[in-house]
Every structure is written in structure tokens, then in C-alpha cells.
Scaffold this active site. Sequence first.
Site, PDB file in Angstrom:
ATOM      1  N   GLY B 315       1.012  -1.115   0.184  1.00  0.00           N
ATOM      2  CA  GLY B 315      -0.049   0.085   0.083  1.00  0.00           C
ATOM      3  C   GLY B 315       0.949   1.324   0.102  1.00  0.00           C
ATOM      4  O   GLY B 315       2.044   0.995  -0.111  1.00  0.00           O
ATOM      5  N   ASP B 316       0.158   2.328  -0.035  1.00  0.00           N
ATOM      6  CA  ASP B 316       0.933   3.637  -0.049  1.00  0.00           C
ATOM      7  C   ASP B 316       2.071   3.673  -1.134  1.00  0.00           C
ATOM      8  O   ASP B 316       1.727   3.713  -2.264  1.00  0.00           O
ATOM      9  CB  ASP B 316       1.533   3.859   1.434  1.00  0.00           C
ATOM     10  CG  ASP B 316       0.492   4.120   2.547  1.00  0.00           C
ATOM     11  OD1 ASP B 316      -0.732   3.947   2.100  1.00  0.00           O
ATOM     12  OD2 ASP B 316       0.865   4.436   3.457  1.00  0.00           O
ATOM     13  N   HIS B 317       3.329   3.459  -0.708  1.00  0.00           N
ATOM     14  CA  HIS B 317       4.394   4.003  -1.723  1.00  0.00           C
ATOM     15  C   HIS B 317       4.909   2.500  -2.362  1.00  0.00           C
ATOM     16  O   HIS B 317       6.038   2.204  -2.624  1.00  0.00           O
ATOM     17  CB  HIS B 317       5.625   4.637  -1.028  1.00  0.00           C
ATOM     18  CG  HIS B 317       5.256   6.011  -0.758  1.00  0.00           C
ATOM     19  ND1 HIS B 317       4.688   6.399   0.462  1.00  0.00           N
ATOM     20  CD2 HIS B 317       5.741   7.170  -1.092  1.00  0.00           C
ATOM     21  CE1 HIS B 317       4.733   7.613   0.487  1.00  0.00           C
ATOM     22  NE2 HIS B 317       5.415   8.226  -0.569  1.00  0.00           N
TER      23      HIS B 317
END
Lengths: 727, 727
Positions: B315-317
Site C-alpha cells: 500500500g501507499d508507496h
Amino acid sequence: MKTKLEMSASITLPAEVGEEHMVVELAKKWGADAIRDSDGTDLSQEMLDLGLQVYSTTCLVRAEQTYPRQHMDQLPQKFLMSDPVTASGRALVIDPMSGFYREKYVLDLKHAADKYWEVINRTTGERVPVSKWKFDPRTGKVTITGTIPFHVYTVSFLVFQVWDTTSMYNHLTNRWDKPRVISVDPYHKECWDHLMAYYDQYLAAHPQTDVVRLTTLAYHFAVDSDQDSVDKFRDWTGYQDTISVPALEDFAKEHGYRLRAEDFVDEGYYNAACRVPSERYLAWMEFIHRFVVKFGKALVDKTHKAGKKTAIFWGDHWIGMEPYLPGFLKMGIDIHVGAAEDGVALRRISDTPGGLVKELRLYPYFFPDVFREGGDPLSESVSNWIKIRRALLRKPVDRLGYGGYLSLALKFPEFVDHVAELCDEFRSFKDNSGGGESLKAPVKVVVLNAWGNWKAWINSFGAPQKFLVKRPDVIQVAGTNLLECLAGLPVEVRFLSFAEVEKSGIPQDVDVIINDGDAETAWSGGRWWANPKVVAKVRQFIHRGGGFIGCRGPSAFQHQGRYFQLADVMGVDKETGRTLQSATVPAMVAAKHFITEDLDGGADFGTRETFVYVCDPATELLAANGLHVMAAAKAYGNGRSVFFGALPYDLTNARLLHRAIFWAAGKEQELRNWFCSNPQTDCAWYPMSQKLVVVNHSAQAQATTVFRGDGKSSKITLKPHASKWLD
Amino acid sequence: MKTKLEMSASITLPAEVGEEHMVVELAKKWGADAIRDSDGTDLSQEMLDLGLQVYSTTCLVRAEQTYPRQHMDQLPQKFLMSDPVTASGRALVIDPMSGFYREKYVLDLKHAADKYWEVINRTTGERVPVSKWKFDPRTGKVTITGTIPFHVYTVSFLVFQVWDTTSMYNHLTNRWDKPRVISVDPYHKECWDHLMAYYDQYLAAHPQTDVVRLTTLAYHFAVDSDQDSVDKFRDWTGYQDTISVPALEDFAKEHGYRLRAEDFVDEGYYNAACRVPSERYLAWMEFIHRFVVKFGKALVDKTHKAGKKTAIFWGDHWIGMEPYLPGFLKMGIDIHVGAAEDGVALRRISDTPGGLVKELRLYPYFFPDVFREGGDPLSESVSNWIKIRRALLRKPVDRLGYGGYLSLALKFPEFVDHVAELCDEFRSFKDNSGGGESLKAPVKVVVLNAWGNWKAWINSFGAPQKFLVKRPDVIQVAGTNLLECLAGLPVEVRFLSFAEVEKSGIPQDVDVIINDGDAETAWSGGRWWANPKVVAKVRQFIHRGGGFIGCRGPSAFQHQGRYFQLADVMGVDKETGRTLQSATVPAMVAAKHFITEDLDGGADFGTRETFVYVCDPATELLAANGLHVMAAAKAYGNGRSVFFGALPYDLTNARLLHRAIFWAAGKEQELRNWFCSNPQTDCAWYPMSQKLVVVNHSAQAQATTVFRGDGKSSKITLKPHASKWLD
């Protein structure tokens, strides 16, 4: 000025041998001043002597049946495309006639297949070289060698039509067992000469005929039949059946290039009216149109020389006559007869240019498809007439008529009484109008599509209509869309093509452009919307103060980040799988707007899912289902645009369109001149007679406020379906 | 073999300072063996000393906030496209940032605009020469001269991102007023060195940490915000935020050609997951993926050297890590953590190749968006878990975990109790399975789309989901389609791209191909279906005995007379305005068919109008609304095909797909091995433990007949949502 037949009667009655006394009685009851024969019926001497005007019907290309049987190479031809067949190996045999009705079409064995036919690899789009395929005239099959496994192939081929389309329909509908009718193609010089000689004889043999009603000229519209004789394709305005090898060759000489089979079969879409036409196909239509005009003029000249008038029936073999193009008037026809089931069909006749006498042939036709045990001709007639009458308020015609077997109609006495009332009402309109048209609002509308006057007032039904289960074949679905709404509005309407816009822009006097049609059809415009000249001229027109009304797939064509090319104008675009991860612009339905002011309980847009979303915060949302936009409005420069997801015909939607046109034109203040508050009612003011008519379109009594031209208004109550004249 | 953490506990708990006693209590109640910090939470010394495994979360590119503020030219960049603007005269000024959130993006003033930016005439598609436009860094605006009136123009431009996407989301959701987080781009050499040094310090500063949980690596997924900070675009799998000028330059050196701004802005569609990717864009993705793997490996090597394990959070980066591509395993990551709200998300984690420990981060996240007054985290959790458990029957994971603020969860005691049960049930699955997978049926399925393993088990929501009013921004809609149905079926599933088919054909062991997606998306395939090699290989596969299941817009691409390019295989095609005047092939819904045998009262296909019609008399119609085909089946050579208009997830549709797969594979006789008669229930047989589990997916008690592998069956009754183990 129009040359009018007698004003007070103006009804044409179909006569039938053996029903002479009924003809007299009905002529009186319906107020008929003319009788005519129909398909399969004749006029007896007794009827000819009744003192009524006599219309005699003939369709020259199918009139005489010895010649065609002796000249089977002069029958109408057409290009068909075989079903696509997938190769599973290195060779493939295709029976081109598989899937077509073998009693209607026979393969053309006269002209070299390798010159006129084509085999196409539909997986790559490439033509298969002639050296790689062979047609065997004994088996009727094509063998392709060197096929690529699991590519799809088609054969485009020429056939002769050995059964006239109308004859076939009549045989199948009436279970006739009389001989089948074969048509001929007058493009063949020998055939032309034969028909002209035959027509001379015909005129000589019909001394008591006042009007020859040609049904029609040279080429039938297209109805293709599958192996079981079920309709598989229908194009009432299409040139699919206008092919002959001499015409193909003459076209090539004239234009310097040859048309290919593919120009006609069009990937199997056959250049249907819904297809955006190619330049090459339009050139063919133009070529055939010129020939038909020449043929028609030769016949009209003979008719006039014989001291008779010529009526033309807008049906059957009418392809090429093109009543909205200048060539039509060159023929010199006197009376223009058209079948009409709704307001659009009425306008199709009544709006044609030139001073011809215009006559409507009403439905139902006295045929066993409707006039049968359990049939309901009365309801069909009432429903048709209400729509026709609504449009008649805006553009009148001169005469009404019927066709078919009178004896069938007589079995339905309520229907006979209703027709008498209908004829009386029609005459009251003629008499009270003072001979002129009703007053139009100062708003000029053009309907913009890929056809313009090639197909003015032709109904463009969309995918939802196709998916209704009505009957297994495909028919023109009457009165289903925006055009029917438009047919009864008090505005001038013209038709305009993209090609005209590209060349000359939008005419100066236009107030509002309407673009209505399923996406990627000729009605919407398809690739024309990626034409920079066209799109810039339309934008400029609106920006300078013009109005634009888009419906269904307006300006739809995938190009450079937009599906609706006028998304900047309309403020809405359509989701086609490219912006699934982009948010719509949040919008709330406007609580109050000029366009929706008469909306009481919502409108039926015929669909719940338009997949059209707001893409500009300046858009005013007028109706929506969730995020699906049903109607929206937006300012654009000095102009305005309106979007409708769809606008099937009903009186609510007609009122929406009425108001949308005035809003888009910026003429809201002009709406309430000669206007009825109740959308179930309408009025029309006739300046020549200084009379006003108010009509009730509904089957219930209606109260309405009538706004006159001077700003005053009065209340009036009307019985179901009634019309009332006021001074 | 897998390196497993301790089997019997296997739950990761989010800890929060000040809640130490609750952490202990909940660790016991939920059976947690590990604790972790979350965004905005820390671990105190007291918690580190609890004797649980310690996960420490860090996201290096946004961890340290001094460096980015001193190196504003090393922030993540991206190409944006301005709103399209229509010229009304001969010059035009565009403010490129209009419509974008100015607190998130700032214009790149460092790199020459005339080198990297583009101005495009979207009416013609042509680039405007650099000499005709000028960017003024003082005003931030672009002036274009020599514009063509009423053509539309866009500016594609580079920005720096001055607010990390997750930080912005957290600030807006939690109304934080602490300093905003800025990310950096490690592609810059100086930045890379800084991050590596920082990570060395981080490892040294966390001696009690057992597992470093990276969240994640280098590049955030794309969420773009409009002028009011509302989401306007979202691509959880997209490479839109991976731009830096050095990377662009290195790519050009490596490939010998330069990528244009247009390669990234893609007419404004931004290469979203729904777009069929271009070769040039895929080359960029490959380039970035290689860099991310290099970056990840450097971090993992350091972690291992420090004697710790590395977990990665999907998730995220996470952009560029690509868990289904071979590069992923090169990084040496130990634990793979993924958020999961449904069966598809579970399979996304559980199906990844390699022997990593797999951990699910369950929803709801302990955040104020759900854990608020009036919120219902319990219902959300139950609904998610039922879907996850269904898929877990087919592919297990090793651990569960939660994230967020524990203090918020504690305010919902019913939720806390429910999680305890959920954790117990999860452990019972682990313990009873014997450590192995359940038995799969002898049917291998591939999902064919334009992405293949680039986006395996990524849900492709369609236009109907976009048009639901849920929240004003755009989110991945969980569990809405065929893939969710598939996630719980007892068959092996792989993902395959068209490029792989073009190169190597269909793998030998495949039984059934599924092509599911809205027409003209990457999921359906778009232009790939006009690729002769691809389409021939797919046809050949089916013809030789393979199965094909098409859903929504299978093989949809307008080409040579067909919209569904596999219309010959499926026996259905879609109306797109080209065949409005052609009849559909008459068809009746089959009274009985293997696929619909368990259908009791019809299925909800999520749409009433598919505009798909039968085009081949050999097609067996399985479900229809009028002439709209909802489901159909057809033999093709030795193989079989099935069409579904759409297949939103519910248990009825899951059963339809289950049967369709077996029918398409020609393995109907294999269906009733380890099979439940009642579609609301499911079973799975674990050969390693010789145990059978039967589950009830519904909120009602269910009776079902369980068919075992030996042909015997027995009846069983299950409580709502219950699972029951049998020997």
C-alpha cells in the site's frame, strides 16, 4: 401557387371489384372525391363511371411479367456479404448464399465473379487475392486456399433478385398462391425502351384515368430475408437494391474510379441509414438519384402528354427520387402521396419543397395483417391520427387516402364510423385554416446529422427500440424519439448535413441546432465530430449566441480525450471505459429551471442508465438517476446548450423539448404566444383565417389555459381527443 | 519451504502509547503474537518490553522531513494535463494549475518548460510548436499565440508534489494540524545516499525491533485532487507519481527515444489501470520497476545485516514493487502484508509467488472515518470477513493484523469480541488444514487481459459502479465483479496478458480463459482484439477443446464488421449503432442447462440492458431481458464458450460462474467432488490433514448436501455464518 384538387372532399378511397355499392356509400360517408386501385385490386367499368376522380396505380418495373422472365439478366441486382466463416485449416469453402432466402436471390452467373466479387480476411481486413479463391458456378460455392487458421473470411457477391420485395411481403402476409412478381431494372437500355413502350400502351388503355399513381419509379428499398424468409435487414431509405453491372461500369467511367463490392457491403453493415455514409457511397447515391430523376421525368412527360396528372407514392420502389433534393422537382410530378403513421411521417410529406399536392395514405392499410379476427384497426388509427393531427397543426397537407381491400375494412363498422369523423375533422382543418399555415414562433431549428436533406424527417430509432420484443423482424419503429416531439412544435425545422457545415457553415437564420441520435450513427454524426472545421463552426455558432440541443449521443466520437466532442459546450461527457477512475463533477438537480417548469412528476427518458456524467461545474443538472445525467443545460459564450439522455415521444417530453428550444434560442419571453399551459393540449393560430384551434391529444378531458399572441389568456375545457375552433 | 512465524498465534496488533494495559489484554483476547506502530502512533518502551514480536513501521521516503524541505527539487514529480480550454480567438492564456489543488502540487520551475511540457491542439491532435507558446514563471500561466478559433487546447506540465498523498488523506480525514509530510524521490543520487544513511541510523535506533515493516518503498500510487482537495482521479496501481527528470533522461539514454509528456498524460486519461497500456508506457513501468527492486534490495540487505526481518506493506508507496513479477522476489523480503476487504484482496496476497510469510491487514482500519459516533465497524468487518473466508478456503495466508488507533476500536466492545472470534476461526483454519492448501478441481483458469501479472487479482470495476452515488470521490469498489466470484472457487487461477499470448500462445495446461471487463478497457483488452495473432491463438485454443468465458465486454473492439471479435465463438455480439437495422437471431431461453441448474428464481446481472444480441442460431440462450442477452453458451469446434452480460458478486452468480467454468472445460462430471448443493454454502477438502470444512456464507441457517470425493454425500445444517470441520 398550388394546383389544388377540389377542396371540400379531398379523400381518396381504395375501390374493389364486387363492392361497387359499398364504394358509393363509403364515398358519401367519408366524403371521398377520388377512387383508386391497390395492390391486388382492380377498378371495374362500373366504378370508373361513378363520377369520382380516378387514380390508377401502376408500378412499371413490376407491372409486366413476361419481359422479366425473358430477360433474367435485367433484374435488380445487389451485393450481399456471406456470413463470416472462420477457417480452421489451410483451406475453406464458403457457400455465400447460406443464410439468405434462395427463393428471392440467385447468384449472378453472368458477370465474372473475379471481377466483381471479393473475398476478405476479416481478421486482418485485407482482400484475398483473386488467385487464392475460386467460385464454382455448379456448386455455387467459393473455395479459398492458403487461409490462415482461425482467421475469419467473407465473400461479397452479386445476386439477381428473382422475387420483388413487396410481392414477397404480400404473398407471405396474404398467403397468396398467384404467380410471384419479378421486377426489372430500367438502367438496362433495352429494359428502359420496353418500359417506355409499355407505359405508352398503359396510358392508351386507361382513358378514364385522371391520375396515374406511380408506385414508384425504379428501385425498391432494401428488405433482406434469411434462409427461412424472415427479415434480417431493413433500410427503408437505402440504395442497397440499385445495383446493375452497366451502372457500375458507367459510374467508373464517369468518376475515374471503380466502386468495390466492399463499398456496398460495408463490412456487412450495408450502408444502412444508421451508418455514417462514405464519400464513395454518397457518390453512388447521387449517381442513381440522377438516373431515377431522368426515368421519372420521362414517365411524367408521357403522362402529361396524355392529359393526365402524375401522383407518386413515397414507398416501394421509391429509392433515388429524394423528395428533399432539387432533382425531385425536375420530374414535374403533380401529387405527392406518402404513407403516414405518425407526426414525423406527416412532416416528411408536408415539409417537402415545391408546390405539389400532398396526400397522406393513412394506416392501417386494409390488409389481413390488421383487419383480421381479433385485430384492432380502430385503436391503431386513433393512436396514429392523434400524432398526425398534432403535426398537422404546424404543416398541413391537401388530401387523405387509404389503401387495400375495402371489403376488409367493412367488417369493422366502428372503424368505418371513426374514419368518417376523422375525414370530417381533416376537412374542418382545411376549411378553417384559410388555406394557410399556422403561425410559427420566431425560432428556426436545424436538425444536424450526416444525411441532411438526403433523409429529412426520417425517424432514427435507437438501440433501446431494437431490443424491444415486438416482432422477430426489424421495422422502422414509429414515433419513438425526439423527432416526433419536434414534429408538433410551432417552429420552422430544416435538416442540415455535416458536409454542408464543413463547406458553408451554419446558415445565418438558424437559431438552434439539434443533434439527436445514438452514438456513432449517422444521426449523431460519428467521425464527422473529429472534423476540425465542423466542430469549430458549430462551437462558433453557439458561442456567438446560438442554441444547441444534444440528445442520446450528441457529438459522440472518441478523439483526443473526449467522447462527446462538444463536452466543453454541453458540460457533460459519456463514460466509455476510459475515465472509470476519474470522478464526476458533483452536481445537484436544479430545483427550478425554465426548461423543466411544466414537469409534473418527472419525465420518462426511456432509459435509466445514460452513463453520461457532469464534467464541468458550470453545468446545470435538470434531471438525473444517481450520477446518470438525464438532462442538463449550460451557457457557452453568448449561447446555450441542452443535453437530453434520450427523448422518446410523449407529451411531457414534447413540452421539455418545446421549452428547451426556446431556452437554447434565448427566447424564453416568446414562449407564451399562442401557447397552452397544459402539455396534453396544443393550439395553433391561423393568420389567414384569423382563427385559433385548440386540441386535446389525450384520451381524457383536459382543462387548459390558452395564451394568445396579445398576452391575454383564457381557460378552456376539451373533451377527449377533441379539437375546437375559436375566432 | 516457508519460514513461518509461530503458528498458533499469528495476529499483529496495532499498539498505541498510553494504552499499554489494553494492548496486553487485547493481545491475550485476540491471540496476538506481534505488535506494531501505525501512521501517527508510536511504541513506548513499556510496549516494546511486553514480550511480543515487534514490528516497526517506517516509510523511508516520507520518514525524515528536514531533507525534503532543503531539497525541494528532489520531491516526487508528475505530469498533469490542464483542463481543456477552448480558444475563442487568435490567442489563449491557460492557467495549467486551474482545477488542481495548489497545496499539493507546485509548478516545476527548475526544468525548462519548453523541453518537458507540451501544448496540444485537442481538436486536431497536433502539438503546438514551442515557438507558439510561452510559459511565464511569474504568473504560472501559458500564453498560446496563433490559436485557431474554437479549437481546444491543453497544456501538459510538470509539477512537484509538496504534500505526500497519504499524509494529505490523514490530515483531511483526521483534521490534523501537525506539519504536513513531504515525500522525496530516491531516484536522485543524493537523495538515495541520504535515505540509506538515514536507514542505517534507523536500524541502529531500533534494537528491539524484530521486523521492519516498510510502507513501502519509493513511489506512492496516484490520487489527484481538484481545486477544493476533492479526489478527481485515483489509480491504486498506477505509475503516475514515478516521474523525475533524471529518470526521464536515463530512460531516454537506455531506450534511444524520449518519452513525451503525452506518453504520461495520455489525452487526460493518465494511463489509468482501465486503459490499454501503450508499449512506451509499459517500457516506463518496467524501467521504474527495476529501480524500485534495486532500492528495495538495498534496504532489505541492510535489514538482514542488522539481524531483523523485513515486512513490506502492499500500500501507499508500493508502486514499482510488482509482487507478481520475478523482480519482486529478488528483493529478499520476508513478510508480505496486504490490506484486504474481500476475497479478491485475499487472493491478491495469498496467490503471490514465492515462499514469503503472508499477512492480511484487515479492514476496518481503526480510524475516525469508521470508528466514529454512529459508525458500524462490526457490520463492515463481518461483511468483509465472509468474503475473505470464502477465498481463504482456496488459498490460505499465514497471519492477520490490524492497523490504526487501538483506542478507537476499544470504544466498540461488540467489535472487539467479534475480532476475537474471527481470530479464533482463522487459527482453526490454519490448524485444521495441516499446513497445506485445499484440494483443487482439475480445472485451470487464466484471466486474460492487457496487464496479466502486472495487475493480477486487481478488481476492475465498471461503469455501473462509477455511477453509483457512494461518495463524491472515486474509490476502488470492492468485490463487485466476476473476480470476486472467482476468488472462492476451487480452481487454480493465473493471469495472462495479450502480449504473452501474442508471443507464446496459451499455456498448455490451461483449461478455461476468462475475459472480463468493460468494453474498450485494459480488462477486456481493447485494440488487442484486432491483433490477428492474438485472436487466432485464442480461437485455436477454444476450437481444440478449450473453454472461454466472456463477461461484460469480452473481445470488444470495433473491427471489420464485428464489435465482439469473438462473436463467432460466443454467438453473441453487441449493438453499437452499426446494426440497428439488422435483426437479432431469434432465440428462446433454454429451459434446462448445466450452467443454470442451481438457479432458483433468476440471477441479478447488475444491469437490465446489455445491448448484446444473439447473432448465431447455434447459441444457447441462458438468461435474457427481452432481446438483451444476460447469459449464453455455445459450442465452438471441440471447445465451449459462455457469455455473461455482467457478473456482480453474489452467491448465485458465484455458482453460475462455478458451473460455467466446469461446463466450458467440458468437465461437468467433475463438479460434484467436494461440492455443496446449496450455493449459500461451500466446502473444502484438505488432503494433508484429511479434513473437510463446510461453511455457511449467509446470515441465515442453511441446510446443504455435501458431495465428497468418493461420490458419497451427506446432509448438514449450519448456523448463520458458521464453519464446521469434519474428518
